[in-house]
Design a protein around this motif. Sequence first.
Motif: not given
Length: 196
Positions: A157-158, A161-162, A165, A170-172, A174
């Motif tokens: 989760r860390n 997403p980046p 992106a 969108d990170k949310d 992902a």
Amino acid sequence: ADAALTQHLEGKWSNVRLIVADAVQTDLAALGRFDRIVANLPYLISGPITVAFLQLLRDPATQWDRAVLMYQAEFAQRLLASAGDDSYGRLSVHAARWTRASKVRDVPPGSFDPPPKVDSMVVLLEPHATPPFQVADESLWTAVVDGSFQQRRKQMRNTVPPAAARLGIDKDDAVAVLVDLGLETERPEQVAPARF
């Protein structure tokens, strides 16, 4: 030494075409299809050359049947590693997508003159007859795998997403996908290739 080797090998076999070039800079796909790859790879550039060999497997016109390659043992372990192994990383995942890797033999430093300060290993790479899993989006696959292992001890989760992106995802969104798949708290080193 290279020029002396070239002179010795030129014209030695009628079914062999000698190409004198930098293996990393050469467009391997432009050479056409070949059946076998056999090499004692320069250890400092084993990664880029191996990735180039794997990329040839994407296209039937450049697929090869077998590769027998000598690596520094520490690097070879990455090709052989499974999820959960200390050596498991992005190379393990990319290689597992295209090939089955197996150890042929260890090669101790005393096998060379002068002996290196590292152990070596010969590895056999055999392409899968059919890929063990499908990838719908090559760019996203590469971003997720490579991005995940940039910080291999962090939860996905860390890291995902980046990485996603950078492709405009969108990170949310992902994070929501990771939650749906039960991967949000997993660390990449524990995730099998097909789950990526």
